[in-house]
Write a protein that holds these residues in place. Structure first.
Motif, PDB file in Angstrom:
ATOM      1  N   TYR A 173       0.837  -1.212   0.000  1.00  0.00           N
ATOM      2  CA  TYR A 173       0.000   0.000   0.000  1.00  0.00           C
ATOM      3  C   TYR A 173       0.866   1.253   0.000  1.00  0.00           C
ATOM      4  O   TYR A 173       0.472   2.297  -0.513  1.00  0.00           O
ATOM      5  CB  TYR A 173      -0.996  -0.028   1.166  1.00  0.00           C
ATOM      6  CG  TYR A 173      -0.414   0.301   2.515  1.00  0.00           C
ATOM      7  CD1 TYR A 173      -0.243   1.619   2.927  1.00  0.00           C
ATOM      8  CD2 TYR A 173      -0.011  -0.711   3.379  1.00  0.00           C
ATOM      9  CE1 TYR A 173       0.294   1.919   4.159  1.00  0.00           C
ATOM     10  CE2 TYR A 173       0.520  -0.419   4.614  1.00  0.00           C
ATOM     11  CZ  TYR A 173       0.681   0.903   4.992  1.00  0.00           C
ATOM     12  OH  TYR A 173       1.224   1.192   6.214  1.00  0.00           O
ATOM     13  N   GLY A 192      -4.511  10.082   9.969  1.00  0.00           N
ATOM     14  CA  GLY A 192      -4.192   8.808  10.637  1.00  0.00           C
ATOM     15  C   GLY A 192      -2.803   8.362  10.211  1.00  0.00           C
ATOM     16  O   GLY A 192      -2.623   7.332   9.575  1.00  0.00           O
ATOM     17  N   VAL A 197       4.620   7.232   7.760  1.00  0.00           N
ATOM     18  CA  VAL A 197       5.214   6.681   6.538  1.00  0.00           C
ATOM     19  C   VAL A 197       4.648   7.325   5.273  1.00  0.00           C
ATOM     20  O   VAL A 197       5.407   7.665   4.360  1.00  0.00           O
ATOM     21  CB  VAL A 197       5.085   5.127   6.498  1.00  0.00           C
ATOM     22  CG1 VAL A 197       3.658   4.652   6.527  1.00  0.00           C
ATOM     23  CG2 VAL A 197       5.799   4.555   5.288  1.00  0.00           C
ATOM     24  N   LEU A 198       3.323   7.525   5.221  1.00  0.00           N
ATOM     25  CA  LEU A 198       2.752   8.065   3.980  1.00  0.00           C
ATOM     26  C   LEU A 198       3.068   9.552   3.848  1.00  0.00           C
ATOM     27  O   LEU A 198       3.320  10.037   2.736  1.00  0.00           O
ATOM     28  CB  LEU A 198       1.236   7.810   3.931  1.00  0.00           C
ATOM     29  CG  LEU A 198       0.838   6.322   3.991  1.00  0.00           C
ATOM     30  CD1 LEU A 198      -0.679   6.160   3.865  1.00  0.00           C
ATOM     31  CD2 LEU A 198       1.544   5.505   2.894  1.00  0.00           C
ATOM     32  N   LEU A 215      -4.846  10.451  16.156  1.00  0.00           N
ATOM     33  CA  LEU A 215      -5.537  10.618  17.432  1.00  0.00           C
ATOM     34  C   LEU A 215      -4.695  10.044  18.571  1.00  0.00           C
ATOM     35  O   LEU A 215      -4.827  10.450  19.715  1.00  0.00           O
ATOM     36  CB  LEU A 215      -6.878   9.871  17.335  1.00  0.00           C
ATOM     37  CG  LEU A 215      -8.021  10.291  18.234  1.00  0.00           C
ATOM     38  CD1 LEU A 215      -8.224  11.788  18.255  1.00  0.00           C
ATOM     39  CD2 LEU A 215      -9.294   9.576  17.786  1.00  0.00           C
ATOM     40  N   THR A 241      -5.042  15.181  16.339  1.00  0.00           N
ATOM     41  CA  THR A 241      -6.423  15.621  16.179  1.00  0.00           C
ATOM     42  C   THR A 241      -7.267  14.465  15.666  1.00  0.00           C
ATOM     43  O   THR A 241      -6.747  13.467  15.175  1.00  0.00           O
ATOM     44  CB  THR A 241      -6.501  16.840  15.222  1.00  0.00           C
ATOM     45  OG1 THR A 241      -7.782  17.436  15.326  1.00  0.00           O
ATOM     46  CG2 THR A 241      -6.267  16.465  13.780  1.00  0.00           C
ATOM     47  N   LEU A 243      -9.218  12.945  13.023  1.00  0.00           N
ATOM     48  CA  LEU A 243      -9.325  12.970  11.557  1.00  0.00           C
ATOM     49  C   LEU A 243      -8.592  14.152  10.919  1.00  0.00           C
ATOM     50  O   LEU A 243      -7.380  14.169  10.900  1.00  0.00           O
ATOM     51  CB  LEU A 243     -10.798  12.898  11.127  1.00  0.00           C
ATOM     52  CG  LEU A 243     -11.493  11.583  11.515  1.00  0.00           C
ATOM     53  CD1 LEU A 243     -12.998  11.657  11.276  1.00  0.00           C
ATOM     54  CD2 LEU A 243     -10.912  10.390  10.746  1.00  0.00           C
ATOM     55  N   ASN A 255      -5.222   6.025   5.225  1.00  0.00           N
ATOM     56  CA  ASN A 255      -5.169   4.564   5.252  1.00  0.00           C
ATOM     57  C   ASN A 255      -5.817   4.135   6.576  1.00  0.00           C
ATOM     58  O   ASN A 255      -5.129   3.957   7.568  1.00  0.00           O
ATOM     59  CB  ASN A 255      -3.702   4.115   5.180  1.00  0.00           C
ATOM     60  CG  ASN A 255      -3.554   2.615   5.398  1.00  0.00           C
ATOM     61  OD1 ASN A 255      -4.479   1.840   5.161  1.00  0.00           O
ATOM     62  ND2 ASN A 255      -2.384   2.193   5.869  1.00  0.00           N
ATOM     63  N   PRO A 257      -7.866   1.866   9.462  1.00  0.00           N
ATOM     64  CA  PRO A 257      -7.801   0.440   9.782  1.00  0.00           C
ATOM     65  C   PRO A 257      -8.728  -0.315   8.821  1.00  0.00           C
ATOM     66  O   PRO A 257      -9.807   0.166   8.491  1.00  0.00           O
ATOM     67  CB  PRO A 257      -8.328   0.380  11.217  1.00  0.00           C
ATOM     68  CG  PRO A 257      -8.143   1.764  11.756  1.00  0.00           C
ATOM     69  CD  PRO A 257      -8.299   2.679  10.597  1.00  0.00           C
ATOM     70  N   ALA A 270      -5.431   0.450  15.471  1.00  0.00           N
ATOM     71  CA  ALA A 270      -4.866   0.779  14.164  1.00  0.00           C
ATOM     72  C   ALA A 270      -5.228  -0.276  13.120  1.00  0.00           C
ATOM     73  O   ALA A 270      -5.053  -0.058  11.935  1.00  0.00           O
ATOM     74  CB  ALA A 270      -3.353   0.912  14.275  1.00  0.00           C
ATOM     75  N   MET A 278     -13.744   5.171  11.524  1.00  0.00           N
ATOM     76  CA  MET A 278     -12.761   6.074  10.909  1.00  0.00           C
ATOM     77  C   MET A 278     -12.996   6.180   9.407  1.00  0.00           C
ATOM     78  O   MET A 278     -12.907   7.258   8.820  1.00  0.00           O
ATOM     79  CB  MET A 278     -11.341   5.595  11.193  1.00  0.00           C
ATOM     80  CG  MET A 278     -10.320   6.620  10.713  1.00  0.00           C
ATOM     81  SD  MET A 278      -8.639   6.094  10.973  1.00  0.00           S
ATOM     82  CE  MET A 278      -7.758   7.498  10.293  1.00  0.00           C
TER      83      MET A 278
HETATM   84  C1  LIG Z   1      -4.003   1.571   9.670  1.00  0.00           C
HETATM   85  S1  LIG Z   1      -3.164   2.793  10.590  1.00  0.00           S
HETATM   86  C2  LIG Z   1      -2.357   3.641   9.242  1.00  0.00           C
HETATM   87  C3  LIG Z   1      -1.092   4.332   9.675  1.00  0.00           C
HETATM   88  C4  LIG Z   1      -0.295   4.944   8.539  1.00  0.00           C
HETATM   89  N1  LIG Z   1      -1.028   5.969   7.820  1.00  0.00           N
HETATM   90  C5  LIG Z   1       0.158   3.887   7.562  1.00  0.00           C
HETATM   91  O1  LIG Z   1      -0.346   3.864   6.440  1.00  0.00           O
HETATM   92  O2  LIG Z   1       0.994   3.049   7.909  1.00  0.00           O
HETATM   93  C6  LIG Z   1      -4.474   3.891  11.026  1.00  0.00           C
HETATM   94  C7  LIG Z   1      -4.036   5.065  11.899  1.00  0.00           C
HETATM   95  O3  LIG Z   1      -5.161   5.894  12.105  1.00  0.00           O
HETATM   96  C8  LIG Z   1      -5.137   6.370  13.432  1.00  0.00           C
HETATM   97  N2  LIG Z   1      -6.505   6.789  13.763  1.00  0.00           N
HETATM   98  C9  LIG Z   1      -7.558   6.015  14.117  1.00  0.00           C
HETATM   99  N3  LIG Z   1      -8.644   6.769  14.306  1.00  0.00           N
HETATM  100  C10 LIG Z   1      -8.265   8.059  14.060  1.00  0.00           C
HETATM  101  C11 LIG Z   1      -8.946   9.314  14.068  1.00  0.00           C
HETATM  102  N4  LIG Z   1     -10.241   9.392  14.364  1.00  0.00           N
HETATM  103  N5  LIG Z   1      -8.248  10.434  13.754  1.00  0.00           N
HETATM  104  C12 LIG Z   1      -6.931  10.368  13.437  1.00  0.00           C
HETATM  105  N6  LIG Z   1      -6.245   9.202  13.406  1.00  0.00           N
HETATM  106  C13 LIG Z   1      -6.905   8.080  13.714  1.00  0.00           C
HETATM  107  C14 LIG Z   1      -4.590   5.229  14.234  1.00  0.00           C
HETATM  108  O4  LIG Z   1      -4.046   5.682  15.461  1.00  0.00           O
HETATM  109  C15 LIG Z   1      -3.536   4.682  13.283  1.00  0.00           C
HETATM  110  O5  LIG Z   1      -2.284   5.275  13.511  1.00  0.00           O
END
Ligand SMILES: C[S@@+](CC[C@H](N)C(=O)[O-])C[C@H]1O[C@@H](n2cnc3c(N)ncnc32)[C@H](O)[C@@H]1O
Length: 362
Positions: A173, A192, A197-198, A215, A241, A243, A255, A257, A270, A278
């Motif tokens: 991804y 998120g 990384v992204l 968050l 924050t 989102l 990206n 969960p 995550a 999310m």
């Molecule tokens: C699947 S991980 C993806 C992390 C990264 N972007 C990557 O691609 O490797 C999802 C991320 O979203 C964060 N997350 C979950 N709910 C969130 C929200 N409401 N606002 C911001 N971040 C959130 C989680 O803490 C997690 O770090």
């Protein structure tokens, strides 16, 4: 606190579980003489083993205990699979290693430092579901942490995760984000961000300013450290924050969960998105954070569809409800070895899985 008896003396340690596990009620000392069968039996019964032997032997013991954990039968479904996984995590999380206030593991052949919240001995168990605790020897103020398989996962050039932060072990991804045509290079949001990384990929592709959000405060700290280490701190701002950051951008990446299921440990947040919260929040808020010609990039695998947890029609309806149009899609099949392992309980779903980058516009 956890308590145990060592050389006839009662010892205790303050318990700090990074992953929210309760302290084990019973703790015994284990060392190089402890047999895997004994350790496994004790762990299954809920007795934690505080390791006092050689660090590498602890890793081997953990591997041997892992072999004794029964996986869900192939084809028995996602929920059985998760039950088996969480039982396995509980069992393996019963092997504890001490570490002191300076994050030094006072064991033979232990890595020099655990690097604080990263669980820098790379204690995968602690990072994935096992307990971590602080222990107290008044002299050295050691800590105790759940120990796990230390596996060099990072074959790809991605930033390392902190303890408890989603680890981008699946590179496909990341490649999608590295390859999709950039709509603009002025500004992007990474919603998120996890390890960052992204955001780092976008900055390296030439996006001049990236605002990355998460968050989870550990993720924010991890991403900030990673972008600084990569020399990208001037371009990437990391904010805690829910989102989106305020305002609009020509590119908003997310990206979320991938599986709409209940998280059982902090790291699960995550990986599992209860009720698709999310994903829905991102889609519903995207239009008002996109500039008129902007693109939202949603990175999502269809594993949930193969597991019967979400349908394609539901996803497309969610796009439509949010006033979004699909401008394009890039797909990639899985490269990880589990997708080729017929013994994996979720083999059929994993083998059929496709990860997509959906290019969404207003
Ligand atoms: C699947 S991980 C993806 C992390 C990264 N972007 C990557 O691609 O490797 C999802 C991320 O979203 C964060 N997350 C979950 N709910 C969130 C929200 N409401 N606002 C911001 N971040 C959130 C989680 O803490 C997690 O770090």
């Amino acid at each position: 606190m956890i308590q145990w008896t060592e050389a006839g003396l009662r010892r205790s340690a303050p318990w700090r579980s990074v992953l929210g596990a309760p302290p084990p009620a019973r703790v015994v000392v284990a060392d190089d003489r402890t047999k895997a069968d004994t350790a496994y039996k004790l762990a299954c019964e809920g007795t934690a083993l505080l390791w006092q032997g050689d660090f590498h032997n602890a890793r081997q013991l953990l591997t041997a205990m892992g072999r004794r954990c029964r996986p869900a039968a192939p084809g028995s479904g996602f929920h059985r699979h998760r039950q088996a996984q969480s039982q396995r995590a509980r069992t393996l999380g019963m092997l504890l290693i001490p570490y002191d206030a300076d994050h030094v593991v006072p064991l033979r052949r232990a890595p020099r430092r655990t690097r604080g919240v990263r669980g820098g001995a790379r204690p995968a168990r602690a990072a994935r579901g096992g307990p971590a605790a602080r222990a107290a020897r008044p002299d050295r103020r050691p800590r105790v942490a759940g120990q796990g398989r230390a596996r060099a996962r990072a074959r790809r050039p991605h930033p390392p995760p902190h303890h408890g932060v989603f680890s981008p072990i699946r590179g496909e991804y990341v490649d999608l984000v590295a390859e999709a045509p950039l709509p603009a290079d002025r500004l992007a949001f990474d919603v998120g961000t996890g390890t960052g990384v992204l955001a780092a990929v976008l900055a390296r592709r030439g996006v001049r300013r990236v605002v990355a959000t998460d968050l989870d405060e550990r993720a924010v700290a991890c991403a900030a450290e990673n972008v600084a280490r990569l020399g990208l701190a001037e371009r990437v701002e990391v904010v805690r924050t829910d989102l989106f950051p305020p305002g609009r951008a020509p590119l908003v990446v997310c990206n979320p969960p991938w599986l709409p299921a209940k998280p059982v440990s902090p790291l699960d947040h995550a990986v599992y998105d209860p009720g698709g919260r999310m994903l829905r929040g991102f889609l519903d808020g995207l239009a008002e954070h996109l500039e008129p010609e902007g693109e939202g990039w949603l990175v999502l695998s269809d594993l949930a569809e193969h597991l019967g947890l979400r349908s394609r029609a539901e996803l497309l309806e969610a796009f439509e409800r949010a006033g979004l149009r699909v401008a394009g899609r890039l797909d990639v099949p899985p490269r990880h070895s589990r997708s080729r392992d017929p013994g994996d309980p979720l083999h059929a779903a994993r083998a059929a899985e496709v990860t997509s980058l959906w290019r969404l516009t207003r």
